[in-house]
Design an enzyme around this catalytic site. Structure first.
Site, short mmCIF file in Angstrom:
data_model
loop_
_atom_site.label_atom_id
_atom_site.label_comp_id
_atom_site.label_asym_id
_atom_site.label_seq_id
_atom_site.Cartn_x
_atom_site.Cartn_y
_atom_site.Cartn_z
N ASP A 188 0.77 -1.24 0.00
CA ASP A 188 0.00 0.00 0.00
C ASP A 188 0.81 1.31 0.00
O ASP A 188 0.55 2.18 -0.79
CB ASP A 188 -0.95 0.03 1.21
CG ASP A 188 -1.86 -1.19 1.26
OD1 ASP A 188 -1.60 -2.16 0.54
OD2 ASP A 188 -2.83 -1.16 2.03
N GLU A 417 1.53 -9.18 11.58
CA GLU A 417 1.25 -8.82 10.19
C GLU A 417 2.57 -8.56 9.45
O GLU A 417 2.77 -9.01 8.33
CB GLU A 417 0.37 -7.55 10.18
CG GLU A 417 -0.10 -7.15 8.78
CD GLU A 417 -1.03 -5.93 8.81
OE1 GLU A 417 -1.23 -5.34 9.89
OE2 GLU A 417 -1.55 -5.58 7.73
#
Ligand code: GLC
Length: 447
Positions: A188, A417
């Protein structure tokens, strides 16, 4: 019995299974912990990436998660990918998020995307790993009858998705597809997007409230300004009714990412292999042709100065001066041996600057930001894809090292993550599905 022999058998033959240096009991314990994380995030026919932070189905998360699931339950693994493809658009696009259930804890939700579908989805796509994942499920199948049936049903939808990419994101037929939104890359807030992102305005974005920073440390997430630009692009595409024939030209952000293209090329090749095994020669031929053109064009993204591939900005016509993981991922595709070898040299240099490979950005770049999402941290899914490519290229020593670093991170910091590549600290969400799936792949024990 395996449906077809492949890279897995080769890997076992050269002793890769023991290369992580862990004993059997430790590996089994890791496997069990990973399986428990996936079970906790399993919603029946799809798996959420993490509770709270990501409460829906994400495209490439699901495809990679299926690999982990296949060690426990092959039917469930196929279902994970099938559920995603049930929401494929009529034009062939497979969306990056499927909003199966209502949940206010995520922004931007279905109302912001406004794609007008019965089960709401986002309006952009994500790295096309489905062909790769199906290839792997097929080659490792214990139940080859089941694999033939399930793979056959997915052939045509995945082929349509590949065709969609080349038709809509490569209108001038260069052989390489462009991203029109940073979220499509799966990386992202990569430094790769910074310069092109300056062109995306922030004015006129409807007021909104982010949710990600309520679930994770804001210092580990994209900035407010980046978020404004993400939403500006989304609103622009929504105003064009998500008509993919118009979005590429309408986007001020059009970036050709070598990693994304390598994933697509590899998926085309793996889909072709499965199609051949199932006698679907026309799907096999069209996917091989796409891969051949893509591989030839990928060469234009090589940067001698960086010793790796770099992105190309299709709007400015310039190479992007940014040495990120996107430029190492091409090892996943069958690039020339000399290129793969040069990427190993590059990984060695990166390894001198961090404790854990592979940092998502060059640590000598002043923009490197150790804990901020895709601007430095290690992601196990990227490590897995790089390891896979290195093994195919015969670069086992570096592949072993990346596997060891990946499992060391789990040992130090659990199933996060992503991770700080210098300290190994866990970042972003915890109990993360695809991290767990990659651990199941790395330790390779049978349940
Ligand atoms: C973030 C990641 C993206 C991933 C999603 C769900 O947006 O950047 O790659 O698919 O989270 O895990």
């Amino acid at each position: 019995m395996s449906a077809t022999p492949g890279v897995e058998d080769e890997r076992r033959m050269d002793g890769g299974a023991e290369s992580d240096g862990l004993d059997e009991a430790t590996r089994r314990a890791l496997f069990d912990r990973a399986a428990a994380v996936i079970a906790e995030n399993d919603r029946g026919s799809y798996t959420v990436p993490a509770k709270g932070l990501y409460p829906f189905q994400w495209n490439w998360d699901s495809c990679l998660t299926a690999l982990g699931q296949s060690h426990v339950d092959e039917r469930r693994a196929w279902q994970e990918i099938e559920t995603l493809f049930e929401h494929q658009w009529e034009d062939g696009m497979v969306p990056h998020i499927v909003f199966h259930e209502h949940d206010d804890g995520y922004f931007p939700g279905p109302g912001v995307w406004g794609t007008g579908r019965a089960t709401p989805t986002s309006g952009i796509s994500q790295p096309p790993v489905a062909g790769f994942a199906v290839g792997r499920l097929f080659e490792r199948a214990r139940d080859s009858e089941l694999a033939r049936e399930r793979a056959r049903a997915l052939l045509e939808p995945i082929d349509r998705w590949h065709a969609w990419f080349y038709a809509n994101r490569d209108p001038e037929r260069t052989g390489l597809v462009a991203l029109i939104h940073p979220w499509e890359s799966g990386r992202d807030n990569s430094i790769d997007w910074d310069t092109a992102f300056e062109r995306v305005p922030t004015e006129g974005v409807a007021p909104y409230q982010r949710r990600d920073t309520q679930h994770a440390d804001p210092a580990h997430r994209p900035t407010r300004e980046q978020y404004d630009r993400y939403i500006w692009l989304l609103e622009r595409f929504r105003r064009l009714d998500w008509d993919n024939a118009r979005l590429h030209e309408a986007s001020p952000f059009r970036i050709v990412d070598p990693g994304f293209n390598a994933i697509l090329i590899r998926s085309c090749l793996d889909l072709a292999t499965v199609a051949e095994a199932l006698g679907e020669s026309s799907i096999a031929a069209s996917n091989r042709a796409r891969a051949t053109r893509g591989l030839a064009a990928l060469e234009s993204l090589w940067s001698e100065a960086h010793g790796q591939y770099v992105c190309h900005d299709r709007v400015s016509g310039e190479a992007v001066d940014s040495a990120s993981i996107g430029g190492l991922l091409p090892v996943l595709a069958p690039i020339p041996a000399a290129r793969a070898h040069a990427l190993v040299a590059r990984l060695e240099v990166l390894g001198e600057g961090v404790r854990y490979l592979v940092p998502s950005h060059d640590p000598t770049d002043p923009r490197f930001d150790a804990k901020r999402y895709w601007r430095a941290p290690v992601w196990l899914i990227v490590n897995y894809l790089i390891v896979d490519g290195l093994r195919l290229a015969g670069e086992h020593a570096m592949a072993d090292r990346i596997e060891r670093d990946s499992l060391a991170l789990i040992d130090v910091s659990g199933f996060a993550e992503y991770y700080d590549p210098i300290s190994g600290e866990p970042c972003g969400g915890a109990s993360f599905t695809w991290t767990a799936a990659m651990v199941m792949e790395f330790v390779r024990v049978s349940p």
